[in-house]
Write an enzyme that holds these catalytic residues in place. Sequence first.
Site, PDB file in Angstrom:
ATOM      1  N   GLU A 101       4.187   4.732  -8.415  1.00  0.00           N
ATOM      2  CA  GLU A 101       5.639   4.554  -8.290  1.00  0.00           C
ATOM      3  C   GLU A 101       6.197   5.704  -7.458  1.00  0.00           C
ATOM      4  O   GLU A 101       6.807   6.621  -7.963  1.00  0.00           O
ATOM      5  CB  GLU A 101       6.313   4.523  -9.673  1.00  0.00           C
ATOM      6  CG  GLU A 101       5.823   3.435 -10.603  1.00  0.00           C
ATOM      7  CD  GLU A 101       6.454   2.094 -10.333  1.00  0.00           C
ATOM      8  OE1 GLU A 101       7.343   2.015  -9.474  1.00  0.00           O
ATOM      9  OE2 GLU A 101       6.040   1.118 -10.992  1.00  0.00           O
ATOM     10  N   SER A 102       5.909   5.676  -6.143  1.00  0.00           N
ATOM     11  CA  SER A 102       6.465   6.611  -5.159  1.00  0.00           C
ATOM     12  C   SER A 102       5.603   7.844  -4.912  1.00  0.00           C
ATOM     13  O   SER A 102       4.416   7.722  -4.687  1.00  0.00           O
ATOM     14  CB  SER A 102       7.916   6.973  -5.484  1.00  0.00           C
ATOM     15  OG  SER A 102       8.735   5.827  -5.337  1.00  0.00           O
TER      16      SER A 102
ATOM     17  N   CYS B  92      10.328   5.150  -8.804  1.00  0.00           N
ATOM     18  CA  CYS B  92      11.133   3.943  -8.635  1.00  0.00           C
ATOM     19  C   CYS B  92      10.863   3.006  -9.802  1.00  0.00           C
ATOM     20  O   CYS B  92      10.170   3.357 -10.757  1.00  0.00           O
ATOM     21  CB  CYS B  92      10.819   3.267  -7.298  1.00  0.00           C
ATOM     22  SG  CYS B  92       9.108   2.751  -7.116  1.00  0.00           S
TER      23      CYS B  92
ATOM     24  N   SER C 288       3.891   2.520   0.277  1.00  0.00           N
ATOM     25  CA  SER C 288       4.281   3.914   0.101  1.00  0.00           C
ATOM     26  C   SER C 288       3.506   4.768   1.087  1.00  0.00           C
ATOM     27  O   SER C 288       2.320   4.541   1.324  1.00  0.00           O
ATOM     28  CB  SER C 288       3.989   4.397  -1.324  1.00  0.00           C
ATOM     29  OG  SER C 288       4.878   3.833  -2.251  1.00  0.00           O
TER      30      SER C 288
ATOM     31  N   HIS D  75       9.100   4.588   1.434  1.00  0.00           N
ATOM     32  CA  HIS D  75       8.739   3.601   0.411  1.00  0.00           C
ATOM     33  C   HIS D  75       9.482   2.301   0.699  1.00  0.00           C
ATOM     34  O   HIS D  75      10.670   2.325   1.032  1.00  0.00           O
ATOM     35  CB  HIS D  75       9.078   4.122  -0.984  1.00  0.00           C
ATOM     36  CG  HIS D  75       8.412   5.432  -1.282  1.00  0.00           C
ATOM     37  ND1 HIS D  75       7.106   5.518  -1.680  1.00  0.00           N
ATOM     38  CD2 HIS D  75       8.871   6.701  -1.195  1.00  0.00           C
ATOM     39  CE1 HIS D  75       6.783   6.790  -1.829  1.00  0.00           C
ATOM     40  NE2 HIS D  75       7.836   7.529  -1.541  1.00  0.00           N
TER      41      HIS D  75
END
Length: 306
Positions: A25-26, A40, A186, A201
């Site tokens: 997540e990022s 995120c 990403s 992203h």
Amino acid sequence: MLDVAQCRILHALRGDQVDSYVLSESSLFISDYRLIIKTCGSTRLLAALPKILQLAEEYAGLREVSAVYYSRKNFSRPDLQPLLHRSFDREVDYLDDHFEEGAAYCMGSLKLDRWYLYHLNRAPAAKTLDHTLEILMSDMPDDVLEVFTQKMCADGRECTEKAGIVGMCPPGTLIHEELFSPCGYSMNGLIPNSDQYVTIHVTPEKAFSYASFETNQDEMCLYKQTRKVLDGFRPAKLLMTVFANDHSRGARDSQQALWDSELPGYRRTNCQFLKLENDETLVYAHFVRRRDPPSSGSEDEGERSD
């Protein structure tokens, strides 16, 4: 730390002054005295704060926080977030429990997209330049979104090439990236012999398409770099911020350009200037793509990191 935030490391790149991690997540960047984490989705970023402070003291002997920057765009569905992140007021209360004399700001119209910032700076301004450019984009065209899917590309490297990402970064940037299944992208980039980075992203689902770009590089003009990013992603809407301390003349020039003029092809809906502590400044602006004029005879006009 990342277990608490509910994300994990996919791969890493060691730089001269910064270590870079692409996350599920990022992104995460770690240097001797600074940690930058972007998340995120419905991650629990602020819940990791106590663990971050604990690890900084335990492994690096760092016991005092000199600066804090927590920022995010408003959520389209705050009800889907963990309880702490459902309102900025709750986030501010949580951060105030950990830091004294922090300040909180909301930039932008309360009726449109807006940007939140929690800021704390206990130390004098750095004697070296410090700046950050952030561009948050939405509503991108189908041909842009399709590049960031497994239907169009086999892996992250192919996404980087087809989307023209290299051209958005300073020459020589070291890039590592991830293409998710079935879609999503990403990328982290490190500029050699510096503490500078670039990160991108992309969420390419058409119903809620979103892309973010962030950098602290000073190898190329930030305003020209912004133009390259917008040419590549062609968003219908975007908000951007340029943060600078008093030593970053290039970023101050970009702030002035953003204040004085609109971006080609876009209409600026608002622009705000914020003076922070220790000669730090921030310019915020929100833009929407200009509509093409109707052709002759037509009745149509043709519109947390973290």
